[in-house]
Design an enzyme around this catalytic site. Structure first.
Site, PDB file in Angstrom:
ATOM      1  N   CYS A  63      -2.654   3.213   7.867  1.00  0.00           N
ATOM      2  CA  CYS A  63      -4.100   3.241   8.075  1.00  0.00           C
ATOM      3  C   CYS A  63      -4.467   2.843   9.515  1.00  0.00           C
ATOM      4  CB  CYS A  63      -4.729   2.247   7.106  1.00  0.00           C
ATOM      5  SG  CYS A  63      -4.287   0.578   7.568  1.00  0.00           S
ATOM      6  N   CYS A 116       0.806  -1.231   0.000  1.00  0.00           N
ATOM      7  CA  CYS A 116       0.000   0.000   0.000  1.00  0.00           C
ATOM      8  C   CYS A 116       0.831   1.268   0.000  1.00  0.00           C
ATOM      9  CB  CYS A 116      -0.927   0.014   1.206  1.00  0.00           C
ATOM     10  SG  CYS A 116       0.014   0.106   2.747  1.00  0.00           S
ATOM     11  N   ASP A 146       2.345   2.600   2.567  1.00  0.00           N
ATOM     12  CA  ASP A 146       2.372   3.279   3.867  1.00  0.00           C
ATOM     13  C   ASP A 146       3.669   2.962   4.609  1.00  0.00           C
ATOM     14  OD1 ASP A 146      -0.076   4.426   3.457  1.00  0.00           O
ATOM     15  OD2 ASP A 146      -1.182   2.796   4.388  1.00  0.00           O
ATOM     16  N   CYS A 162      -1.223  -4.850   6.801  1.00  0.00           N
ATOM     17  CA  CYS A 162      -0.934  -3.723   7.703  1.00  0.00           C
ATOM     18  C   CYS A 162      -0.244  -4.233   8.961  1.00  0.00           C
ATOM     19  CB  CYS A 162      -2.222  -2.987   8.075  1.00  0.00           C
ATOM     20  SG  CYS A 162      -3.330  -2.726   6.692  1.00  0.00           S
TER      21      CYS A 162
HETATM   22 FE1  FES Z   1      -1.341   0.649   4.320  1.00  0.00          FE
HETATM   23 FE2  FES Z   1      -2.870  -0.429   6.117  1.00  0.00          FE
HETATM   24  S1  FES Z   1      -3.425   0.080   4.096  1.00  0.00           S
HETATM   25  S2  FES Z   1      -0.787   0.036   6.299  1.00  0.00           S
END
Ligand code: FES
Length: 211
Positions: free
Chosen positions: A63, A36, A38, A107
């Site tokens: 998230c 993702c 992140d 995540c």
């Molecule tokens: Fe990226 Fe959860 S969607 S860490």
């Protein structure tokens, strides 16, 4: 369809534990999720005699599930030795939170990855251990154990979707996946595998075929 979260996930997301940074931390690491994009940073203070984690903090750019899993793994790691903290798994983190939706399991992988990298950073700085990036089948498979099949929320190795992995003498990697070409998650899987293989700078190319 809205994603359903357990009450504990929502609670840890709203009131996360151990958020922040540590001034003069003994070790830290930032990891990104290829799934993702992140990021999460974990900071550690470790007793050099006992190797017990005396303080741990995190900063998440992820998230709700990532904040919740980072909150729970830092709770679990606090007061543990590095050896015990290394054994905390993403599955355990998700279970402690009363489960995560399958598409959000990655995540939790990000949270555990950042904790383990911060521990490696401590070992590297204080014990002089090398950060291993050798292209061996074992190391590549270890990395592929972090690739979650979003349909069911389990990694591709445990699911036996990884049928074959080979490395030739020119360091080209061949990966065979038992996934149908019409599978809606196939592009995500391929992108994530490619990104995970970038951790090994000596890999010349990655070929993924479906069997
Ligand atoms: Fe990226 Fe959860 S969607 S860490």
């Amino acid at each position: 369809m809205a994603i359903k979260y357990s009450e504990l996930v929502i609670e840890h997301f709203k009131n996360p534990h151990n958020v922040g940074t540590i001034d003069k931390a003994d070790a830290s690491a930032t990891e990104g999720s290829p799934a993702c994009g992140d990021q999460l940073t974990v900071y550690l203070k470790v007793n050099p005699e006992t190797q017990v984690i005396e303080d741990i903090k995190f900063q998440s750019y992820g998230c709700a599930s990532n904040i919740a899993t980072a909150s729970i793994i830092t709770d679990l790691a606090l007061g543990k030795t590095l050896e015990k903290a290394k054994a905390i798994s993403w599955k355990q983190a998700a279970d402690e939170l009363g489960g995560l939706p399958p598409v959000k399991m990655h995540c939790s992988v990000l949270a555990v990855d950042a904790l383990r990298s911060a521990i490696k950073d401590w070992e590297h700085k204080h014990l002089g251990t090398q950060i291993e990036q050798n292209i061996t089948k074992k190391n590549l498979v270890k990395e592929l154990q972090k690739v979650i099949y979003g349909k069911v929320g389990v990694d591709i190795v445990s699911l036996k979707l990884l049928k074959y992995i080979g490395i030739d003498e020119k360091k080209n990697v061949l990966i065979e996946l038992a996934v149908s070409k019409d599978d809606p998650f196939i592009e995500d899987l391929k992108n994530e595998i490619n990104e995970r293989m970038e951790k090994f700078p000596d890999v010349a190319s990655v070929k993924i075929s479906l069997v």
